[in-house]
Design an enzyme around this catalytic site. Structure first.
Site, PDB file in Angstrom:
ATOM      1  N   SER A   1      21.724  35.994  -1.400  1.00 20.40           N
ATOM      2  CA  SER A   1      22.480  36.287  -2.298  1.00 20.40           C
ATOM      3  C   SER A   1      21.704  36.748  -3.684  1.00 20.40           C
ATOM      4  CB  SER A   1      23.700  35.398  -2.306  1.00 20.40           C
ATOM      5  OG  SER A   1      24.363  35.390  -0.894  1.00 20.40           O
TER       6      SER A   1
ATOM      7  N   HIS B   1      12.728  36.376  10.049  1.00 24.92           N
ATOM      8  CA  HIS B   1      13.852  36.233   9.328  1.00 24.92           C
ATOM      9  C   HIS B   1      15.075  35.341  10.074  1.00 24.92           C
ATOM     10  CE1 HIS B   1      18.027  37.417   7.460  1.00 24.92           C
ATOM     11  NE2 HIS B   1      17.129  37.801   6.350  1.00 24.92           N
TER      12      HIS B   1
ATOM     13  N   GLU C   1      14.336  31.474   2.153  1.00 24.98           N
ATOM     14  CA  GLU C   1      15.395  31.917   2.188  1.00 24.98           C
ATOM     15  C   GLU C   1      16.254  30.624   2.783  1.00 24.98           C
ATOM     16  OE1 GLU C   1      15.656  36.513   2.510  1.00 24.98           O
ATOM     17  OE2 GLU C   1      15.501  35.626   4.407  1.00 24.98           O
TER      18      GLU C   1
ATOM     19  N   GLY D   1      23.723  36.282   2.689  1.00 31.87           N
ATOM     20  CA  GLY D   1      24.966  37.089   2.860  1.00 31.87           C
ATOM     21  C   GLY D   1      26.258  36.160   2.593  1.00 31.87           C
TER      22      GLY D   1
ATOM     23  N   GLU E   1      17.943  35.790  10.620  1.00 32.52           N
ATOM     24  CA  GLU E   1      18.751  36.236  11.785  1.00 32.52           C
ATOM     25  C   GLU E   1      18.044  36.406  12.926  1.00 32.52           C
ATOM     26  OE1 GLU E   1      19.889  39.626   9.211  1.00 32.52           O
ATOM     27  OE2 GLU E   1      21.130  38.089   8.038  1.00 32.52           O
TER      28      GLU E   1
ATOM     29  N   LYS F   1      18.701  45.663   6.845  1.00 34.55           N
ATOM     30  CA  LYS F   1      19.119  45.245   8.048  1.00 34.55           C
ATOM     31  C   LYS F   1      19.646  46.367   8.786  1.00 34.55           C
ATOM     32  CE  LYS F   1      20.458  40.968   5.578  1.00 34.55           C
ATOM     33  NZ  LYS F   1      21.230  39.675   5.600  1.00 34.55           N
TER      34      LYS F   1
ATOM     35  N   ASN G   1      15.892  44.421   2.059  1.00 32.94           N
ATOM     36  CA  ASN G   1      16.180  44.546   3.513  1.00 32.94           C
ATOM     37  C   ASN G   1      17.343  44.953   4.010  1.00 32.94           C
ATOM     38  OD1 ASN G   1      16.402  43.552   6.394  1.00 32.94           O
ATOM     39  ND2 ASN G   1      16.718  41.154   5.934  1.00 32.94           N
TER      40      ASN G   1
HETATM   41  C1  PEP Z   1      18.143  38.628   3.526  1.00 32.74           C
HETATM   42  O1  PEP Z   1      18.749  39.044   4.538  1.00 32.74           O
HETATM   43  O2  PEP Z   1      17.087  38.332   3.686  1.00 32.74           O
HETATM   44  C2  PEP Z   1      19.251  38.392   2.479  1.00 32.74           C
HETATM   45  C3  PEP Z   1      18.529  37.608   1.370  1.00 32.74           C
HETATM   46  O3  PEP Z   1      20.373  38.709   2.210  1.00 32.74           O
HETATM   47  P1  PEP Z   1      21.443  38.646   1.159  1.00 32.74           P
HETATM   48  O4  PEP Z   1      20.628  39.129  -0.128  1.00 32.74           O
HETATM   49  O5  PEP Z   1      22.345  39.707   1.506  1.00 32.74           O
HETATM   50  O6  PEP Z   1      22.122  37.221   1.201  1.00 32.74           O
END
Ligand code: PEP
Length: 253
Positions: A216, A98, A170, A176, A100, A11, A9
């Site tokens: 992460s 997601h 997630e 993040g 976000e 973003k 992703n």
């Molecule tokens: C994500 O945005 O789906 C995600 C898992 O981000 P990160 O790996 O940076 O935590």
């Protein structure tokens, strides 16, 4: 057999040149190393989709996904992109729900249900995200909370449609932040979700659904997370922006 999927992703990151470079490096490695058993899904911002798709071409094992689609079919919705338009550009997957988008754009379970339906109606594979906040994790109610997200947005689908969905668990507190769920915490939730799916759609469908972990994940912790029996891949944010990191995650699988 469940698909093993590593989805990146991007973003709201990477310029045209940066996106092309990253894609070329991933494509070259898939070709050089003849990777077949792990599917890579590249999810760039909308303007990248077509040029990324062109670069990927028919490379086995690599697919292109969007980060969002509209819940509406077409019409006067300035700034939105429909599932139909994405499909017409050869996009294969779409991330839906997601955290976000849920948080910053106030996307509700009901709206996400409509987006999933729109994606499926246009032949796209939804990567449906779910996950709990830190408060909910600390209160110990994370399992019912995340199960409800599935029930509310997905359990209105027919069995044949549901079977086409990919789930991404997630935990919001791990996205993040550099703070990853332990592999045992991930396994526990993935198994709970699989059992929840089985109560609605039966064991066969539950056993064939890919459930990805996101939060992460990086080259250092991927092997441990991906070794768990109910973890079928990863949704990767930060570490998907550098080919070396992304490819190391894929290789560690
Ligand atoms: C994500 O945005 O789906 C995600 C898992 O981000 P990160 O790996 O940076 O935590």
């Amino acid at each position: 057999m469940r698909k093993k999927i590593i989805a990146g992703n991007w973003k709201m990151n990477l310029t045209f040149d940066e996106g092309q470079k990253l894609t070329s490096e991933i494509v070259n490695m898939y070709k050089d190393e003849k990777i077949k058993d792990v599917i890579a899904v590249l999810n760039p911002p909308f303007p990248h989709l077509f040029p990324v798709k062109k670069l990927v071409g028919d490379t086995p094992g690599i697919f292109v996904g969007a980060q969002n689609c509209s819940d509406k079919e077409s019409g006067a919705f300035t700034g939105e992109v429909s599932a139909k338009i994405l499909a017409s550009f050869g996009v294969n997957y779409v991330i839906i729900g997601h955290s976000e988008r849920r948080e910053y754009f106030k996307e509700s379970n009901e709206m996400l249900a409509e987006k999933v339906k729109a994606a499926l109606a246009n032949g796209l594979t939804p990567i449906f995200c779910c996950g709990e906040s830190l408060d909910i994790r600390n209160a110990g109610t994370h399992e019912p909370n995340v199960k409800f997200q599935l029930t509310d947005s997905l359990f209105n689908l027919s069995a044949s449609d549901f079977a086409k969905v990919v789930i991404a668990y997630e935990p919001i507190w791990a996205i993040g932040t550099g703070k990853t769920a332990t592999s045992d915490e991930a396994q526990e939730m993935h198994l709970a979700l699989r059992r929840h799916i089985a109560t609605k759609y039966g064991k066969d469908i539950a056993n064939n659904i890919s459930i990805l972990y996101g939060g992460s994940m990086n080259a250092g912790n991927a092997a441990d997370l991906l070794s768990k029996p109910d973890v079928d891949g990863g949704l990767i944010g930060g570490a998907s922006l550098k080919s070396r990191d992304f490819l190391e995650i894929i290789k560690s699988y």
